[in-house]
Design an enzyme around this catalytic site. Structure first.
Site, mmCIF file in Angstrom:
data_model
loop_
_atom_site.group_PDB
_atom_site.id
_atom_site.type_symbol
_atom_site.label_atom_id
_atom_site.label_comp_id
_atom_site.label_asym_id
_atom_site.label_seq_id
_atom_site.Cartn_x
_atom_site.Cartn_y
_atom_site.Cartn_z
ATOM 1 N N MET A 164 0.841 -1.471 0.166
ATOM 2 C CA MET A 164 0.187 -0.074 0.032
ATOM 3 C C MET A 164 0.809 1.131 0.120
ATOM 4 O O MET A 164 1.044 1.831 -1.047
ATOM 5 C CB MET A 164 -0.935 -0.048 1.386
ATOM 6 C CG MET A 164 -2.060 -1.064 0.985
ATOM 7 S SD MET A 164 -3.452 -0.652 1.992
ATOM 8 C CE MET A 164 -2.932 -0.836 3.844
ATOM 9 N N CYS A 165 1.340 1.679 0.891
ATOM 10 C CA CYS A 165 2.049 2.811 1.269
ATOM 11 C C CYS A 165 1.365 4.254 1.539
ATOM 12 O O CYS A 165 0.170 3.936 0.987
ATOM 13 C CB CYS A 165 3.132 3.326 0.169
ATOM 14 S SG CYS A 165 4.428 2.122 -0.177
ATOM 15 N N GLY A 166 1.545 5.000 2.473
ATOM 16 C CA GLY A 166 0.891 6.003 2.623
ATOM 17 C C GLY A 166 1.561 7.587 2.397
ATOM 18 O O GLY A 166 2.888 7.353 2.713
ATOM 19 N N ARG B 94 -1.100 1.952 6.596
ATOM 20 C CA ARG B 94 -1.043 1.935 5.019
ATOM 21 C C ARG B 94 0.598 1.257 4.695
ATOM 22 O O ARG B 94 0.802 0.886 3.820
ATOM 23 C CB ARG B 94 -1.339 3.242 4.277
ATOM 24 C CG ARG B 94 -2.663 3.697 4.223
ATOM 25 C CD ARG B 94 -2.926 4.748 3.347
ATOM 26 N NE ARG B 94 -2.606 4.220 1.774
ATOM 27 C CZ ARG B 94 -3.600 3.411 1.389
ATOM 28 N NH1 ARG B 94 -4.813 3.509 1.594
ATOM 29 N NH2 ARG B 94 -3.219 3.026 0.056
#
Lengths: 295, 227
Positions: free
Chosen positions: A1-3, A32
């Site tokens: 995901m990553c934020g 995330r």
């Protein structure tokens, strides 16, 4: 995901709050991506160059470093140590000599510029932000990232943001599929990624386009032609802030704008504590569309 | 009116409370304060209650809804009203990607814009969008109606089955096997009803209808290029 989070202030009065606002935004994005976190913050521009460096053994590595570097450069050097990072203030024109000296000592150079400082480490956003005291930092704009690693190892150097040019940085949610090919193309042009990370290739791409004379909008537009894969990028320059999503746009993005700021978040949650958010213009950036602000 | 403040009530407690409402509950009106973009707000409801979410929500608001009316006064994140079975979901602002995905029934009204993949794989839900929808909307849509008062993005209705698509504005491009079709009296009747129920200010005659060319249902070598 990553934020991803980003904040570009339009109201100068908010400058002292920038670090605190960005920290809150990034912490809400923790789930995330809990692997590593980083923030690039554009503070007050200074005469001479800022160089952010990192060491896994800061006590040993940073002790006496300013004096030793000053002797090599024949000019005064100031050092501000923040946990595993240190920000060096160097005279103009000494970057190459400083890089050679620092690299030979095994220090990692996170970024250079006149206003940008970069802090990133393995760990949760709240811990990373606390280690560096990000809340106490002021500035004009900044971007942050919390990582769920896919393309390369969970290390300090694999964390975002990536900086590959003076006062330039980039964060990424997604994964690139032509990064090996682009790595060769960019390396031939003199923009050599230092890690195996796909995102650094995108940062090098932006830097190469800016060096060729493109403006931020043109450089971001180029990613749509030249980079293949999934991406939502947020990019910072000395006076600018930009966003672009790939044409498929499956990586989430939401933006908010008021008279005081432009904000980017992977999710709306990141905006919840921002002042005046209930009256902000909220929208989702369109696929394959470049958005940028410059002052 | 029951009011639940998400600043002091956990998401799980909130959803458990709403999900516990019986078909004949006297507590039919609920207000939820401080959603602050939280995920999965008011999911899995199965009673004829009216829930007003005061603010903006994150992923999957009102997912799997049955019977209930969920009204979001702000914008909704990805997957709003995903797999809705019945009831009504109203979003005053914009909705992010895959709004109403796989929905079997009920009515989803988005008063702003919906982004990409709106109504993907819809299976009977009715969706009315007052603004625009993004690319790949109604991808593999099987039944139900998607009504767009604004414009549609690229590849509308790609690999469409029997859902009906009504667009008042422009369509950037049609997906594989999606074609414009004639608007017959029964379609005007469907549109009239949906526009009235959603409170949309538009005339059915202003819309064009799109549907499946029905060439991709079964493999045919002449259509190999379209798969």
């Amino acid at each position: 995901m990553c934020g991803i989070v980003g904040l570009f202030l339009k109201n100068e009065a908010l400058r002292p709050e920038l670090g605190s606002m960005l920290t809150d935004m990034l912490i809400t994005m923790t789930d995330r991506g809990p692997d590593s976190a980083g923030i690039a913050i554009y503070g007050d521009a200074q005469d001479g160059l800022k160089m952010t460096i990192q060491s896994d053994t800061p006590k040993v590595s940073f002790a006496g470093l300013d004096a030793a570097l000053a002797e090599v450069l024949g000019a005064p050097v100031a050092i501000k140590v923040l946990d595993t990072h240190a920000v060096l203030s160097l005279p103009e024109g000494t970057e190459a000599a400083a890089r050679a000296f620092l690299t030979a000592r095994g220090l990692r150079i996170m970024g250079t510029g006149h206003s940008m400082e970069i802090f990133k480490e393995v760990g949760l956003p709240k811990d990373v932000a606390a280690r560096f005291g990000i809340r106490d930092m002021g500035g004009s704009h900044g971007i942050g990232h919390t990582r769920m690693a896919t393309e390369s190892a969970v290390t300090t150097l694999g964390a975002h943001p990536f900086s590959t040019g003076d006062d330039q940085c980039l964060v990424h949610n997604g994964s690139l599929s032509n990064h090996n090919q682009m790595r060769r193309v960019l390396s031939a042009k003199g923009f050599v990624p230092q890690t195996q990370n796909d995102t650094e290739v995108a940062a090098c791409y932006i830097s190469s386009r800016l060096a060729e004379g493109a403006n931020l909008g043109q450089a971001l537009d180029g990613t749509l032609q030249d980079l293949d894969g999934f991406f939502t990028f947020v990019v910072g320059t000395r006076n600018g802030f930009g966003v672009v999503r790939d044409p498929v746009a499956c990586k989430p993005a939401v933006m908010a704008e008021t008279a005081d700021y432009v904000a980017f978040g992977s999710e709306y949650r990141a905006f919840a504590k921002l002042p005046g958010i209930d009256d902000a213009r909220i929208w989702e950036p369109e696929p394959a569309t470049v958005y940028f602000w410059e002052r | 009116m029951q009011t639940i403040d998400m600043a002091t009530t956990s998401l799980r407690d909130l959803n458990a409370l709403l999900q516990a409402q019986a078909a004949k509950t006297n507590q039919t009106a609920w207000a939820i304060e401080n959603p602050r973009g939280a995920h999965a707000v008011a999911v899995g409801l199965d009673a004829p209650i009216e829930v007003t979410v005061k603010g903006s929500t994150g992923y999957y608001c009102a997912g799997m809804n049955k019977q209930a009316t969920v009204h979001v006064t702000g914008s909704a994140g990805p997957g709003v009203a995903e797999n809705m079975m019945s009831g009504t979901v109203i979003i005053e602002g914009d909705a992010s990607q895959y709004a109403g995905a796989t929905g079997h029934g009920g009515l989803l009204v988005i008063k702003g814009n919906a982004s990409s993949r709106c109504g993907i794989s819809m299976k009977g839900i009715n969706i009315v969008v007052f603004g625009n929808v993004g690319h790949m909307s109604a991808f593999m849509a099987q039944s139900g109606n998607l009504v767009v008062l604004g414009d549609a993005g690229d590849a509308l209705g790609d690999s469409l089955y029997e859902a009906r698509l009504f667009v008042r504005g422009s369509v950037k491009s049609l997906g594989s096997d999606c074609i414009e079709k004639e608007m017959r009296p029964e379609h005007i009747a469907i549109l009239t009803d949906l526009l009235a129920r959603s409170g949309a200010d538009a005339k059915p005659e202003e819309f064009k209808r799109y549907g499946s060319a029905r060439k991709l249902y079964n493999f045919h070598v002449d259509h190999a290029g379209a798969y």
